[in-house]
Motif scaffolding. Sequence first.
Motif, PDB file in Angstrom:
ATOM      1  N   ASP A  56       0.855  -1.181   0.000  1.00 47.43           N
ATOM      2  CA  ASP A  56       0.000   0.000   0.000  1.00 47.43           C
ATOM      3  C   ASP A  56       0.892   1.232   0.000  1.00 47.43           C
ATOM      4  OD1 ASP A  56      -1.748   2.032   0.408  1.00 47.43           O
ATOM      5  OD2 ASP A  56      -2.785   1.133   2.102  1.00 47.43           O
ATOM      6  N   GLU A 108       1.129   4.053   2.662  1.00 50.66           N
ATOM      7  CA  GLU A 108       1.698   3.808   3.983  1.00 50.66           C
ATOM      8  C   GLU A 108       2.930   4.678   4.239  1.00 50.66           C
ATOM      9  OE1 GLU A 108       0.757   1.872   6.490  1.00 50.66           O
ATOM     10  OE2 GLU A 108      -1.012   1.080   5.509  1.00 50.66           O
ATOM     11  N   VAL A 129       0.580  -7.854   0.965  1.00 49.50           N
ATOM     12  CA  VAL A 129       0.137  -8.626   2.118  1.00 49.50           C
ATOM     13  C   VAL A 129      -0.791  -9.755   1.695  1.00 49.50           C
ATOM     14  CG1 VAL A 129      -1.177  -8.529   4.268  1.00 49.50           C
ATOM     15  CG2 VAL A 129       0.474  -6.730   3.733  1.00 49.50           C
ATOM     16  N   THR A 181       7.718  -1.846   5.742  1.00 42.77           N
ATOM     17  CA  THR A 181       6.295  -1.535   5.755  1.00 42.77           C
ATOM     18  C   THR A 181       5.439  -2.766   5.478  1.00 42.77           C
ATOM     19  OG1 THR A 181       6.979   0.564   4.765  1.00 42.77           O
ATOM     20  CG2 THR A 181       4.616   0.137   4.933  1.00 42.77           C
ATOM     21  N   ASN A 182       5.776  -3.510   4.434  1.00 42.78           N
ATOM     22  CA  ASN A 182       4.995  -4.698   4.104  1.00 42.78           C
ATOM     23  C   ASN A 182       5.076  -5.750   5.196  1.00 42.78           C
ATOM     24  OD1 ASN A 182       4.175  -3.619   1.664  1.00 42.78           O
ATOM     25  ND2 ASN A 182       5.820  -4.592   0.482  1.00 42.78           N
ATOM     26  N   ARG A 210       5.470  -5.187   8.433  1.00 40.81           N
ATOM     27  CA  ARG A 210       4.589  -4.763   9.530  1.00 40.81           C
ATOM     28  C   ARG A 210       3.128  -5.022   9.189  1.00 40.81           C
ATOM     29  NH1 ARG A 210       1.514  -0.449  10.036  1.00 40.81           N
ATOM     30  NH2 ARG A 210       2.559   0.708   8.370  1.00 40.81           N
ATOM     31  N   ARG A 211       2.720  -4.675   7.967  1.00 38.02           N
ATOM     32  CA  ARG A 211       1.331  -4.894   7.570  1.00 38.02           C
ATOM     33  C   ARG A 211       0.985  -6.380   7.587  1.00 38.02           C
ATOM     34  NH1 ARG A 211       0.559  -3.540   2.215  1.00 38.02           N
ATOM     35  NH2 ARG A 211      -1.695  -3.591   2.583  1.00 38.02           N
ATOM     36  N   GLN A 215       0.367  -7.468  11.154  1.00 34.99           N
ATOM     37  CA  GLN A 215      -0.869  -6.898  11.690  1.00 34.99           C
ATOM     38  C   GLN A 215      -2.113  -7.380  10.957  1.00 34.99           C
ATOM     39  OE1 GLN A 215       0.070  -2.708  11.304  1.00 34.99           O
ATOM     40  NE2 GLN A 215       0.889  -2.585  13.384  1.00 34.99           N
ATOM     41  N   SER A 216      -1.957  -8.198   9.910  1.00 34.60           N
ATOM     42  CA  SER A 216      -3.111  -8.645   9.137  1.00 34.60           C
ATOM     43  C   SER A 216      -3.928  -9.676   9.912  1.00 34.60           C
ATOM     44  CB  SER A 216      -2.654  -9.238   7.800  1.00 34.60           C
ATOM     45  OG  SER A 216      -1.894 -10.421   7.997  1.00 34.60           O
ATOM     46  N   SER A 270       7.520   1.157  11.291  1.00 33.89           N
ATOM     47  CA  SER A 270       7.494  -0.228  10.819  1.00 33.89           C
ATOM     48  C   SER A 270       8.721  -0.999  11.286  1.00 33.89           C
ATOM     49  CB  SER A 270       7.395  -0.267   9.288  1.00 33.89           C
ATOM     50  OG  SER A 270       6.140   0.191   8.847  1.00 33.89           O
TER      51      SER A 270
END
Length: 583
Positions: free
Chosen positions: A338, A341, A374, A398-399, A401-402, A405-406, A450
């Motif tokens: 994304d 982000e 993700v 970033t990816n 971390r996402r 958290q998914s 992140s």
Amino acid sequence: MSEENLKQFIGKKHEGPINPKRANVTPSALFNGMLYPIIGFTIKGCLFYQGEANITDPYGYREKFPSMVKEWRARWGYEFPFYYAQLAPFSYDNMGWGSEQTQVALFREIQHQCLQDIPDGGIVPTVDVGAEYTIHPPDKKTVAMRFLLQAMSKAYGMKGFVADGPVFKSMETLGEKLRIHFDNAPYGLSSYGKEITGFEIAGSDRVFYPAEAHLSGRSMIDVQNDKVKNPVAVRYCWKNCLPGNLYNNYGIAVLPFRSDNWDFCSYAQEPVTVIFETDMGNDIDDALALDMLYKYQDKGLADIALISVNKRYGPAVPFIRLMNSFYGYGDIPVAIGDTLELPDQKLKDGPYTQKVISSGLFPVRTETGCDDAVKKYREILSAAKDGSVVIISVGFMTNLRRLLQSGPDETSDMTGQELVANKVRMLSLMGGCFNSRTRREFNVRFDVLSARYVFDNWPTDIIVSPWELGARIFFRAEVLQGLRYASPHPLDVAYRNFLQMPYDRECWDLTSVIAGVDGCNGQFHTSRKGHVEVSDDGVTVFVPDPDGKVTVLSVMADRRKDLEAFIETVISAPPKIFRSQLM
């Protein structure tokens, strides 16, 4: 070591308050408190029993230890003899390692190498006196006797005995067995009637098996194992805790050794499933790292399941797709995170990705869509075997971390945290800097939140290739000549359009690829386990912690050339798709 000597290695004076209860690990405290007061007293020589505190930095030890000896002799004003002991076998479970691993075997090898730079020196083997669960072995008498023989024979010139232990000389192949020749065994070798232990052999697959060993002549040993029909390498006591029982006729143990130099390829028996997380276009080392991954896949060592982009600059995705097709792996999926982000992400013009795409020299794929990173991560992880995936991250986190958290979705009922914990074996990460209190490494500082979240919450082991490691290893511009198997070549065009030629580029991302696919055992120095703290402005600090999941890599000066040569060999080799055309 004195402060004056030590600071050439650590780069600056020790800072901060000194804790008197920890003076033994305060730089220069032992020198000032225990050695300096006796400088000037006449001594005949030194017997030095090496402690274990240096085992996490064997390559640094290779430079510092001879420098310490040189300084002592200079302070006294004469070249007194210096004899030192190797580290004895111990399990090192307290380090999170184990008996079967080889970190301390490497350190013993480094200790032996130091002898090259310590004139009038001697080394005392201890491979037969260790204790698996006692780091200070109780058999001090044997070690003392060997020190005594060093002093009597060398310092005092007494005749009639040998002071040094047998050392590996050469190896020859005799069908399904290897014959090992030794020096420093003028009257032969002996195990004193016991079965010889400690030998291992391997074939070209580089998998070692315990070997049967038998005396053959006075100073030769034959080794074999029915599982190794074509042996090519032998090792002796090459584990943290693998005692040996082979001696010369004066009872001095054979020093541990290996005949191979397999520092950069462990050759897993199954391909490593790899997800490559990249900020392609910010630096040319991402493209170099991707070339290495294709070559690993050619050799059956890696299976690239996904290339995930963590930056928003447009040409990254079409450039990667172009590279996939060029190397014969056009079906490798490419995903992107994304882009919203990272509103403050540093944007570069990305000249090399754009110029390769717009050069007209290569077919450009026309796909315009791209899966969400993700979503694709969850799809691949849910279908993978438990503990089978290695994520190699050489950009922003970033990816990652996402992903953590998914939540559950149509591909899996597990959360992202659970998927990673179950499916991922290791995260090989380029990020952070640990030799400076002020440097803010690029991959961390442009998405601090992140980076902090990943370091705090990642559930599996993390192998970190820090800024200071890649900054010491260079890809040389002349290696581009090896890409002439294809003209034009997208990597060649990309490299020439990143900076003004000629230039050599640091290999930050490439070390993460090597560690992720080949592993780091014997390839790099590995720190003890710990965790990483990330400040608000992106400064990273490594904190030793037995319960931590992070290991930081480093490499010594005299190994840099080996690593650079390995990288040159891999990148200049034609890919599988071109080799068939060249034959």
